[in-house]
Design a protein around this motif. Structure first.
Motif, short mmCIF file in Angstrom:
data_model
loop_
_atom_site.label_atom_id
_atom_site.label_comp_id
_atom_site.label_asym_id
_atom_site.label_seq_id
_atom_site.Cartn_x
_atom_site.Cartn_y
_atom_site.Cartn_z
N TYR A 1 -2.15 5.37 -0.73
CA TYR A 1 -3.24 4.42 -0.06
C TYR A 1 -4.16 5.02 -0.22
N ALA A 2 -5.17 3.91 0.16
CA ALA A 2 -7.05 4.33 0.14
C ALA A 2 -7.28 5.49 1.23
N HIS A 3 -6.37 5.45 2.88
CA HIS A 3 -7.33 6.43 3.82
C HIS A 3 -6.36 7.42 3.20
N LEU B 1 9.82 1.96 3.40
CA LEU B 1 9.07 1.48 2.82
C LEU B 1 7.47 1.62 2.41
N TYR B 2 7.27 1.36 3.48
CA TYR B 2 5.39 1.94 3.99
C TYR B 2 4.83 3.24 3.67
N ASP B 3 5.63 3.94 4.10
CA ASP B 3 5.32 5.38 3.78
C ASP B 3 5.95 6.13 2.59
N ASN B 4 6.89 5.18 1.91
CA ASN B 4 7.20 5.92 0.25
C ASN B 4 7.51 4.77 -0.78
N PRO B 5 6.66 3.81 -1.42
CA PRO B 5 5.99 2.66 -2.08
C PRO B 5 6.84 3.93 -3.61
N LYS B 6 7.44 3.04 -3.67
CA LYS B 6 8.23 3.83 -5.22
C LYS B 6 7.37 3.20 -6.23
N ILE B 7 7.05 2.03 -5.93
CA ILE B 7 6.15 1.42 -7.39
C ILE B 7 5.66 0.50 -6.58
N PRO B 8 4.47 0.52 -7.83
CA PRO B 8 2.98 -0.57 -7.86
C PRO B 8 3.19 -1.58 -6.42
N LEU B 9 3.99 -2.51 -7.02
CA LEU B 9 4.59 -4.06 -6.37
C LEU B 9 4.70 -3.69 -4.44
N VAL B 10 5.40 -2.46 -4.65
CA VAL B 10 5.19 -2.31 -3.12
C VAL B 10 4.21 -1.80 -1.96
N ALA B 11 3.92 -0.70 -2.98
CA ALA B 11 2.25 -0.96 -2.18
C ALA B 11 1.50 -1.51 -2.15
N SER B 12 1.56 -2.45 -2.56
CA SER B 12 0.22 -3.12 -3.13
C SER B 12 0.32 -4.38 -2.31
N PHE B 13 1.92 -4.69 -1.75
CA PHE B 13 1.61 -5.15 -0.34
C PHE B 13 0.93 -5.37 0.53
N PHE B 14 1.40 -4.18 0.72
CA PHE B 14 0.43 -3.60 2.50
C PHE B 14 -1.28 -3.36 2.38
N GLU B 15 -1.44 -2.35 0.97
CA GLU B 15 -2.36 -2.57 0.93
C GLU B 15 -3.06 -1.58 -0.20
N GLU B 16 -4.81 -1.49 -0.55
CA GLU B 16 -5.26 -1.20 -1.85
C GLU B 16 -4.47 0.55 -2.12
N PHE B 17 -4.24 0.27 -3.13
CA PHE B 17 -3.50 1.79 -3.54
C PHE B 17 -4.02 2.14 -5.12
N SER B 18 -3.92 3.57 -4.92
CA SER B 18 -4.31 4.54 -6.45
C SER B 18 -3.20 4.72 -7.07
N ASP B 19 -3.37 5.01 -8.30
CA ASP B 19 -1.99 5.50 -8.80
C ASP B 19 -2.41 7.00 -9.01
N ILE B 20 -2.64 8.03 -8.84
CA ILE B 20 -3.24 9.36 -9.04
C ILE B 20 -1.84 10.91 -9.99
N ASP B 21 -2.00 10.63 -10.91
CA ASP B 21 -1.00 11.79 -11.70
C ASP B 21 0.28 11.68 -11.14
#
Length: 303
Positions: free
Chosen positions: A246-248, A221-241
């Motif tokens: 994740y920020a890193h 789930l960390y390596d391949n978050p399919k939706i923003p809700l999952v990514a937001s649980f782990f870290e700050e994230f951006s939706d680009i194209d």
């Protein structure tokens, strides 16, 4: 094994959880995540037998978990639950609170067992302190030790470290979860904290809109978050194209086709979190130094 088979539940005619199915093996750690109101705590209470299901079944091995319509006393001997309401005995000591819940099987080694559990929750210095004098975090640790006293086969934890400060939280997690693995105790943890999950959970279940929307290992789930809700649980994230980063996974370079303008920088210890505007949306970049607001930057993704 815990088997949750297509369960549905609601406090009224409208369901809170719908068609929930999953398994948890003996000794396995399952983290349940989701936004507030997604049903995490309700799911734990259903597994404990506090409510009657509208549909579906819950089994621990060959025993079906049934609600108050079928059981005069809620709960089962093989299962313990730690909620955010600790229900301790305030005028007795930490050791006495734990000792009261030890089975007669432990009478000959009672003190040794109490000391073992107090060490697991790192309360050695407070063994003889009355519970009413403890902080909220210390009371939460007593509740954890008390739940472990009878060595349950399955433990249900609702935000188990929420009241505990960061000075103790990291080492306490390691001790508690390592103890559960050592004793082969299955564990379900409802949490908002990624640190309760990463490094400890064997699988993650994500609740949203009454259903399970993701289910897999923390790494998956960390390596391949399919939706923003999952990514937001782990870290700050951006939706680009239309891809999540994740920020890193975004780095600042001298020149590229991606240009943004810095809005703010936040010191994060090992790095700075750069908040920038890209195509009228906010993105986040991990960087090794501070960058002044309004600075034009170029970046590229490294996923």
């Amino acid at each position: 094994m815990l088997k949750v088979e297509n369960i549905t539940f609601g406090y009224s005619k409208s369901p809170v959880l719908k068609n929930i199915t999953f398994n948890v093996d003996a000794g396995e750690n399952l983290a349940i995540i989701g936004e507030s109101g997604s049903g995490k705590s309700t799911l734990l209470k259903l597994i404990y037998g506090e409510y009657d299901l509208i549909g579906g079944h819950i089994f621990w091995k060959d025993t079906e978990i049934l609600g108050p319509k079928f059981n005069l006393v809620v709960g089962y001997d093989f299962m313990k639950q730690v909620t955010q309401e600790f229900d301790l005995m305030p005028v007795t000591t930490v050791a006495e609170n734990i000792g009261k819940f030890l089975s007669r099987f432990y009478l000959d080694k009672r003190q040794e067992r109490i000391e073992e559990l107090i060490a697991v929750v790192e309360l050695e210095a407070y063994s003889k302190t009355k519970v009413k004098y403890l902080s909220g975090g210390q009371k939460q640790r007593v509740a954890l030790a008390r739940a472990l006293a009878k060595e349950p086969e399955i433990l249900l934890l609702d935000e188990p470290f929420s009241h505990i400060d960061n000075f103790k939280k990291h080492s306490l997690r390691r001790k508690v979860f390592n103890y559960l693995k050592k004793k082969n105790i299955s564990c379900l943890v409802a949490t908002h904290d990624k640190d309760d999950v990463l490094g400890f959970a064997d699988q993650i279940l994500v609740l949203h809109d009454k259903r399970i929307i993701e289910h897999g290992s923390p790494k998956e789930l960390y390596d391949n978050p399919k939706i923003p809700l999952v990514a937001s649980f782990f870290e700050e994230f951006s939706d680009i194209d239309n891809r999540l980063y994740y920020a890193h996974q975004i780095q600042i370079v001298k020149n590229s086709n991606y240009m943004a303008r810095v809005k703010q920088s936040y010191f994060k210890g090992r790095s700075w979190l750069i908040e920038a505007e890209y195509k009228e949306q906010t993105i986040y970049i991990a960087h090794h130094e501070n960058i002044a607001p309004s600075t034009k930057i170029f970046f590229e993704t490294i996923k």
